[in-house]
Design an enzyme around this catalytic site. Structure first.
Site, PDB file in Angstrom:
ATOM      1  N   CYS A 171      -9.429  -7.606 -11.765  1.00  0.00           N
ATOM      2  CA  CYS A 171     -10.629  -8.133 -11.125  1.00  0.00           C
ATOM      3  C   CYS A 171     -11.845  -7.223 -11.243  1.00  0.00           C
ATOM      4  O   CYS A 171     -12.937  -7.580 -10.769  1.00  0.00           O
ATOM      5  CB  CYS A 171     -10.344  -8.429  -9.644  1.00  0.00           C
ATOM      6  SG  CYS A 171     -10.195  -6.936  -8.615  1.00  0.00           S
ATOM      7  N   HIS A 218       3.791   8.571   2.753  1.00  0.00           N
ATOM      8  CA  HIS A 218       2.416   8.588   2.245  1.00  0.00           C
ATOM      9  C   HIS A 218       2.277   7.947   0.871  1.00  0.00           C
ATOM     10  O   HIS A 218       1.241   8.084   0.229  1.00  0.00           O
ATOM     11  CB  HIS A 218       1.893  10.026   2.200  1.00  0.00           C
ATOM     12  CG  HIS A 218       1.781  10.645   3.552  1.00  0.00           C
ATOM     13  ND1 HIS A 218       1.785  12.013   3.763  1.00  0.00           N
ATOM     14  CD2 HIS A 218       1.677  10.096   4.790  1.00  0.00           C
ATOM     15  CE1 HIS A 218       1.681  12.271   5.049  1.00  0.00           C
ATOM     16  NE2 HIS A 218       1.611  11.125   5.690  1.00  0.00           N
TER      17      HIS A 218
END
Length: 280
Positions: free
Chosen positions: A189, A127
């Site tokens: 970004c 995970h």
């Protein structure tokens, strides 16, 4: 369902030693029950039921700005305690055993990175790990500690809050104005970022699943430590092991989803049993 009566760890250790003796290539899957000895709580009680509300789902995280802010606020408060967690004797015992039996495969459902810190090698973090944050737009990664510093600078009023730690590193906060919390964004970004872990409703990356499946295909037995297997991402391996005819042992204090297919069930303390059974 009711939980099994607990075994003394000495009895469980002897039974585990006897079970392990003929096997040289064991596939080990660990869950939250192993990390409780490091101060990280588990999700479920001994009947397999949720002890608290289930963790945030992926759809809510990406689609609901308030839910996302709530997650990051709770994560900000809980992270310091989570980051201080250290491997416990159960992690150390598995690392020592793996060093002696190099064909042992270790897969974990935990996101705490404690197996690697204990010295285990080639751990498959099914995970992911909470110590990294990833941008969902451009894929850029940052250490969680760097994001913590950014959150502290943007949210000074949230510093110093005291709350109980939850299994995924967040804190048990309710009733606060979470919409006021400023969530982090990608430095590269400006995109949406999340911890580099698998949220509920999100698929485990295929390369990790494939690596675990390959390890299981090479194994001659499977051992589950500290997992209820209520989540399919772990249960699938127990089911696959039995379908392949492999012995399946469960070391877990409570009920598991695989109780009816296991060849050995040990309702005992994970760390103490591992230390007595396989530790140096």
């Amino acid at each position: 369902m009711t939980a099994d009566a607990a075994l003394p760890h000495t009895d469980a250790a002897q039974r585990l030693r006897d079970w392990l003796r003929p096997h040289r290539r064991v596939f080990v899957l660990t869950g939250a029950g192993l990390s409780t000895g490091s101060g990280i709580p588990h999700y479920r009680d001994e009947t397999g039921a949720w002890q608290r509300k289930p963790p945030i789902e992926y759809r809510a995280f990406v689609g609901d700005a308030r839910a996302r802010a709530r997650y990051w606020a709770r994560s900000f408060v809980g992270w310091p305690a989570f980051a201080r967690a250290r491997p416990n004797p159960g992690h150390a015992a598995l690392a020592q055993w793996q060093a002696r039996t190099p064909d042992t495969a270790l897969v974990t459902q935990n996101v705490d990175g404690l197996h690697a810190r204990a010295g285990s090698r080639d751990v498959i973090d099914l995970h992911g790990c909470l110590d990294q944050v990833v941008c969902l737009d451009c894929g850029a990664q940052r250490p969680r500690e760097a994001v913590q510093a950014e959150l502290a600078a943007r949210n000074p009023d949230w510093t110093g809050l005291d709350a109980a730690l939850l299994p995924d590193g967040d804190a048990d906060l309710e009733g606060l104005a979470f919409e006021r919390f400023v969530a982090p964004v990608c430095e590269a970004c400006g995109g949406l970022v999340k911890p580099d872990v698998v949220f509920f409703g999100e698929n485990v990356p295929r390369p990790r699943v494939a690596a675990a499946q390959q390890a299981l295909a090479q194994a001659d037995a499977m051992l589950v430590v500290g997992s209820s297997l209520m989540v399919y991402s772990g249960y699938r391996f127990a089911r696959a092991a039995r379908e392949a005819g492999l012995p399946l042992a469960l070391l877990n204090r409570g009920v598991t989803r695989a109780d009816d297919i296991a060849t050995l069930k040990l309702p005992a303390d994970c760390a103490a049993t591992l230390v007595a059974a396989i530790g140096d």
